[in-house]
Write a protein that holds these residues in place. Structure first.
Motif, PDB file in Angstrom:
ATOM      1  N   GLU A 355       0.868 -15.447  33.843  1.00 52.51           N
ATOM      2  CA  GLU A 355       0.046 -14.263  34.063  1.00 52.51           C
ATOM      3  C   GLU A 355       0.897 -13.140  34.657  1.00 52.51           C
ATOM      4  O   GLU A 355       1.566 -13.333  35.667  1.00 52.51           O
ATOM      5  CB  GLU A 355      -1.101 -14.582  35.030  1.00 52.51           C
ATOM      6  CG  GLU A 355      -1.997 -13.394  35.321  1.00 52.51           C
ATOM      7  CD  GLU A 355      -3.038 -13.686  36.386  1.00 52.51           C
ATOM      8  OE1 GLU A 355      -3.843 -12.791  36.675  1.00 52.51           O
ATOM      9  OE2 GLU A 355      -3.018 -14.813  36.940  1.00 52.51           O
ATOM     10  N   VAL A 356       0.870 -11.973  34.013  1.00 51.95           N
ATOM     11  CA  VAL A 356       1.506 -10.785  34.574  1.00 51.95           C
ATOM     12  C   VAL A 356       0.484 -10.078  35.449  1.00 51.95           C
ATOM     13  O   VAL A 356      -0.545  -9.611  34.968  1.00 51.95           O
ATOM     14  CB  VAL A 356       2.016  -9.843  33.457  1.00 51.95           C
ATOM     15  CG1 VAL A 356       2.567  -8.554  34.063  1.00 51.95           C
ATOM     16  CG2 VAL A 356       3.089 -10.525  32.620  1.00 51.95           C
ATOM     17  N   VAL A 357       0.742 -10.038  36.749  1.00 53.99           N
ATOM     18  CA  VAL A 357      -0.217  -9.469  37.700  1.00 53.99           C
ATOM     19  C   VAL A 357       0.062  -7.996  37.982  1.00 53.99           C
ATOM     20  O   VAL A 357      -0.791  -7.285  38.513  1.00 53.99           O
ATOM     21  CB  VAL A 357      -0.215 -10.266  39.019  1.00 53.99           C
ATOM     22  CG1 VAL A 357      -0.745 -11.668  38.788  1.00 53.99           C
ATOM     23  CG2 VAL A 357       1.191 -10.321  39.633  1.00 53.99           C
ATOM     24  N   LYS A 373      -3.137  -1.271  30.341  1.00 50.68           N
ATOM     25  CA  LYS A 373      -4.348  -1.454  31.154  1.00 50.68           C
ATOM     26  C   LYS A 373      -5.274  -2.480  30.520  1.00 50.68           C
ATOM     27  O   LYS A 373      -5.906  -3.283  31.224  1.00 50.68           O
ATOM     28  CB  LYS A 373      -5.059  -0.117  31.332  1.00 50.68           C
ATOM     29  CG  LYS A 373      -4.296   0.869  32.211  1.00 50.68           C
ATOM     30  CD  LYS A 373      -5.019   2.203  32.332  1.00 50.68           C
ATOM     31  CE  LYS A 373      -4.224   3.176  33.203  1.00 50.68           C
ATOM     32  NZ  LYS A 373      -4.885   4.505  33.307  1.00 50.68           N
ATOM     33  N   GLN A 374      -5.377  -2.464  29.207  1.00 52.18           N
ATOM     34  CA  GLN A 374      -6.226  -3.439  28.526  1.00 52.18           C
ATOM     35  C   GLN A 374      -5.688  -4.854  28.688  1.00 52.18           C
ATOM     36  O   GLN A 374      -6.462  -5.797  28.917  1.00 52.18           O
ATOM     37  CB  GLN A 374      -6.329  -3.087  27.043  1.00 52.18           C
ATOM     38  CG  GLN A 374      -7.120  -1.815  26.751  1.00 52.18           C
ATOM     39  CD  GLN A 374      -7.082  -1.425  25.287  1.00 52.18           C
ATOM     40  OE1 GLN A 374      -6.214  -1.887  24.536  1.00 52.18           O
ATOM     41  NE2 GLN A 374      -8.009  -0.572  24.870  1.00 52.18           N
ATOM     42  N   LEU A 375      -4.371  -5.017  28.586  1.00 54.76           N
ATOM     43  CA  LEU A 375      -3.773  -6.348  28.684  1.00 54.76           C
ATOM     44  C   LEU A 375      -3.792  -6.889  30.105  1.00 54.76           C
ATOM     45  O   LEU A 375      -3.959  -8.093  30.318  1.00 54.76           O
ATOM     46  CB  LEU A 375      -2.329  -6.302  28.161  1.00 54.76           C
ATOM     47  CG  LEU A 375      -2.166  -6.052  26.658  1.00 54.76           C
ATOM     48  CD1 LEU A 375      -0.704  -5.850  26.309  1.00 54.76           C
ATOM     49  CD2 LEU A 375      -2.740  -7.208  25.854  1.00 54.76           C
ATOM     50  N   LEU A 376      -3.630  -6.006  31.092  1.00 62.10           N
ATOM     51  CA  LEU A 376      -3.616  -6.456  32.486  1.00 62.10           C
ATOM     52  C   LEU A 376      -5.009  -6.808  32.992  1.00 62.10           C
ATOM     53  O   LEU A 376      -5.158  -7.684  33.852  1.00 62.10           O
ATOM     54  CB  LEU A 376      -3.009  -5.372  33.380  1.00 62.10           C
ATOM     55  CG  LEU A 376      -1.501  -5.234  33.429  1.00 62.10           C
ATOM     56  CD1 LEU A 376      -1.100  -4.157  34.425  1.00 62.10           C
ATOM     57  CD2 LEU A 376      -0.835  -6.553  33.806  1.00 62.10           C
ATOM     58  N   GLY A 377      -6.013  -6.121  32.508  1.00 61.55           N
ATOM     59  CA  GLY A 377      -7.360  -6.332  33.026  1.00 61.55           C
ATOM     60  C   GLY A 377      -7.610  -5.501  34.271  1.00 61.55           C
ATOM     61  O   GLY A 377      -6.749  -4.754  34.751  1.00 61.55           O
ATOM     62  N   GLN A 378      -8.800  -5.634  34.833  1.00 59.65           N
ATOM     63  CA  GLN A 378      -9.207  -4.811  35.960  1.00 59.65           C
ATOM     64  C   GLN A 378      -8.385  -5.069  37.217  1.00 59.65           C
ATOM     65  O   GLN A 378      -8.148  -4.170  38.024  1.00 59.65           O
ATOM     66  CB  GLN A 378     -10.697  -5.037  36.269  1.00 59.65           C
ATOM     67  CG  GLN A 378     -11.633  -4.556  35.172  1.00 59.65           C
ATOM     68  CD  GLN A 378     -13.085  -4.759  35.530  1.00 59.65           C
ATOM     69  OE1 GLN A 378     -13.406  -5.444  36.495  1.00 59.65           O
ATOM     70  NE2 GLN A 378     -13.981  -4.157  34.750  1.00 59.65           N
ATOM     71  N   ASP A 379      -7.963  -6.313  37.418  1.00 63.03           N
ATOM     72  CA  ASP A 379      -7.245  -6.664  38.656  1.00 63.03           C
ATOM     73  C   ASP A 379      -5.746  -6.391  38.570  1.00 63.03           C
ATOM     74  O   ASP A 379      -5.041  -6.486  39.579  1.00 63.03           O
ATOM     75  CB  ASP A 379      -7.465  -8.146  38.984  1.00 63.03           C
ATOM     76  CG  ASP A 379      -8.932  -8.457  39.243  1.00 63.03           C
ATOM     77  OD1 ASP A 379      -9.637  -7.545  39.727  1.00 63.03           O
ATOM     78  OD2 ASP A 379      -9.357  -9.586  38.957  1.00 63.03           O
ATOM     79  N   GLY A 380      -5.229  -6.067  37.380  1.00 63.00           N
ATOM     80  CA  GLY A 380      -3.796  -5.834  37.232  1.00 63.00           C
ATOM     81  C   GLY A 380      -3.363  -4.528  37.880  1.00 63.00           C
ATOM     82  O   GLY A 380      -4.121  -3.563  37.963  1.00 63.00           O
ATOM     83  N   ILE A 381      -2.146  -4.514  38.362  1.00 59.69           N
ATOM     84  CA  ILE A 381      -1.583  -3.340  39.040  1.00 59.69           C
ATOM     85  C   ILE A 381      -0.586  -2.656  38.112  1.00 59.69           C
ATOM     86  O   ILE A 381       0.288  -3.302  37.539  1.00 59.69           O
ATOM     87  CB  ILE A 381      -0.881  -3.754  40.353  1.00 59.69           C
ATOM     88  CG1 ILE A 381      -1.889  -4.416  41.302  1.00 59.69           C
ATOM     89  CG2 ILE A 381      -0.225  -2.551  41.021  1.00 59.69           C
ATOM     90  CD1 ILE A 381      -1.245  -5.012  42.540  1.00 59.69           C
ATOM     91  N   VAL A 382      -0.729  -1.333  37.971  1.00 63.01           N
ATOM     92  CA  VAL A 382       0.194  -0.547  37.158  1.00 63.01           C
ATOM     93  C   VAL A 382       1.043   0.312  38.090  1.00 63.01           C
ATOM     94  O   VAL A 382       0.521   1.100  38.873  1.00 63.01           O
ATOM     95  CB  VAL A 382      -0.557   0.352  36.156  1.00 63.01           C
ATOM     96  CG1 VAL A 382       0.441   1.164  35.334  1.00 63.01           C
ATOM     97  CG2 VAL A 382      -1.425  -0.489  35.237  1.00 63.01           C
ATOM     98  N   LEU A 383       2.365   0.149  38.008  1.00 67.85           N
ATOM     99  CA  LEU A 383       3.301   0.864  38.877  1.00 67.85           C
ATOM    100  C   LEU A 383       3.931   2.018  38.111  1.00 67.85           C
ATOM    101  O   LEU A 383       4.506   1.813  37.045  1.00 67.85           O
ATOM    102  CB  LEU A 383       4.401  -0.074  39.369  1.00 67.85           C
ATOM    103  CG  LEU A 383       3.953  -1.312  40.153  1.00 67.85           C
ATOM    104  CD1 LEU A 383       5.104  -2.292  40.279  1.00 67.85           C
ATOM    105  CD2 LEU A 383       3.452  -0.913  41.519  1.00 67.85           C
TER     106      LEU A 383
END
Length: 476
Positions: A355-357, A373-383
């Motif tokens: 899982e890529v968080v 954003k779609q692949l990470l889901g709601q909990d994923g963090i984008v830097l």
């Protein structure tokens, strides 16, 4: 080739560019440009970007017109491999001195070009301007034209001095030079309905070699590789392809768009990383070529061959990956890279049960940002920016098991006492294609389960001794 401000803006003004903004209230459309930042020359220099884009053309002599120190960084930092000529690995420089800067370096440049032609007989010579030669006003265009007439070898001026913008601009200037002076200058002996160009892959660690056999088994001919493991002549032939396959959209999409405009060649954007991405890539190429062929037996047969190949490869891959998946499943990754890898590695990790968080959106187009954003889901963090301090905090907050990033971030992983895997262009392992997935799984497994991490996470001997004394004192 002189780059006016209008030409530079045109290279940066792309519908997929992250800096492109809608028309403002005063009907002025802001220029899409990303100015260089002081002190950020290394990794963010147009000269380096141009050399990164064109350097993998293996039978060309790449001559840097400027101080010898300018040659080292782009020449030695990217692991693009060659199946033939090794000429591209020689670092050519005019090595300008203070005297040359005062009196001009044109004579030295001309003599250098003649000497290279005499000793190495390259297919072409690319001459790269640097900050110094652009500032002192050397007329590189005239020298290149005069040398071309003298030696009867194409001598092409790549005008991307370091002060005009970012590394990405240099990539695009390099691609624009190919379109203006190379593509379309010769034709292949024959063409087929299944000729394609691959644009935006630089054969880092030999990755293109994992993919070419797949196309060959389908009867698809890669007419030109722009520019990984490329030869000058094949790029001359690129205008005769039936389809362009773009691998790195942020850098290479402009080339494909211009070729569609000039030669009517359609393009698709794909990725070679991960099982799902690779299978989708093959299907999309077969579909695009089939569309050009119409409702014919050749188009239907290509589609059938593609499905058979995917079935065969994925079945064998499932068996090869099974031992790794059992040990990698559930592990959490922080991914800090740029461009296509920011989202395609997410899918590759999912193929392994990982899982890529968190990931970055650096060098990503707007479409790629949406995909992230779609692949990470709601909990994923984008830097957007990943300083060591920010990465350490994200690693702590997400309880990540591993950092996958460029080599410059390996010390951040060491500070966090977690495993690290190099995913950027300095690496020595090929991760593209089906075979690349096995290599990636092996590298992830070896990094995660190295015994060194058990050792570095243990308290130091003196800390352990202090803890034992404190416990003994409490008991007494």
């Amino acid at each position: 080739m002189k780059n006016s401000q209008e030409e530079i803006n045109n290279l940066l003004n792309n519908t997929t560019c992250e800096h492109k903004q809608p028309t403002s209230h005063n009907n002025k459309k802001p220029t899409c440009k990303k100015p260089p930042q002081p002190g950020a020359a290394q990794g963010n220099c147009p000269f380096e970007g141009a050399m990164v884009a064109l350097g993998p053309i293996t039978d060309v002599a790449h001559l840097v017109h400027g101080p010898v120190s300018c040659t080292r960084n782009p020449w030695g930092s990217r692991g693009s491999l060659s199946s033939g000529s090794k000429l591209y690995q020689i670092g050519f420089s005019t090595d300008l001195s203070e005297q040359d800067i005062i009196f001009g370096g044109e004579k030295k440049l001309y003599q250098s070009i003649l000497e290279i032609a005499k000793r190495y007989h390259p297919a072409a010579i690319f001459v790269y301007a640097t900050c110094v030669t652009a500032l002192i006003g050397d007329d590189i265009d005239s020298i290149c034209k005069a040398a071309t007439d003298e030696i009867d070898i194409p001598v092409i001026h790549i005008n991307a001095p370091g002060f005009i913008g970012s590394k990405n601009l240099g990539n695009r200037i390099g691609g624009d030079a190919l379109l203006k002076y190379v593509v379309g200058t010769a034709s292949p002996e024959f063409t087929t309905p299944f000729d394609i160009n691959i644009i935006g892959d630089y054969n880092v660690a030999g990755e293109i070699w994992n993919v070419l056999p797949l196309f060959k088994s389908l009867g698809i001919r890669v007419l030109s590789k722009i520019t990984g493991d490329a030869r000058y002549e094949e790029i001359c032939h690129a205008h005769r392809a039936k389809l362009n396959v773009v691998i790195c959209s942020n850098v290479s999409l402009k080339i494909a768009q211009k070729m569609q405009e000039l030669y009517g060649i359609p393009y698709i954007e794909e990725s070679f990383y991960g099982v799902e991405n690779m299978s989708r890539c093959l299907r999309n190429i077969a579909a695009a070529l089939g569309k050009l062929l119409g409702d014919s037996s050749a188009a239907r047969y290509l589609k059938e061959r593609t499905e058979r190949l995917i079935t065969k490869k994925t079945a064998a891959l499932d068996m090869a990956l099974a031992p790794y998946r059992s040990r990698l499943e559930g592990k959490r990754i922080v991914l800090y890279s740029g461009g296509i890898k920011s989202w395609s590695i997410i899918l590759a990790a999912k193929d392994l049960g990982m899982e890529v968080v968190a990931t970055s959106d650096r060098k990503s187009t707007e479409d790629e940002k949406i995909k992230i954003k779609q692949l990470l889901g709601q909990d994923g963090i984008v830097l957007s920016k990943g300083s060591p301090k920010a990465l350490l905090q994200v690693l702590k907050d997400t309880k990540a098991d591993m950092l996958v990033a460029g080599a410059s971030n390996q010390y951040t992983a060491l500070k966090a006492r977690i495993p690290f895997l190099d995913i950027n262009h300095e690496r020595h392992h090929a991760y593209a294609g089906y075979d690349g997935m096995i290599e990636m799984a092996r590298e992830l497994y070896e990094a995660l389960y190295s015994p060194v991490w058990q050792q570095v996470r243990k308290p130091a001997p003196w800390e352990q001794k202090i803890g034992d004394l404190a416990e003994e004192s409490t008991l007494n």
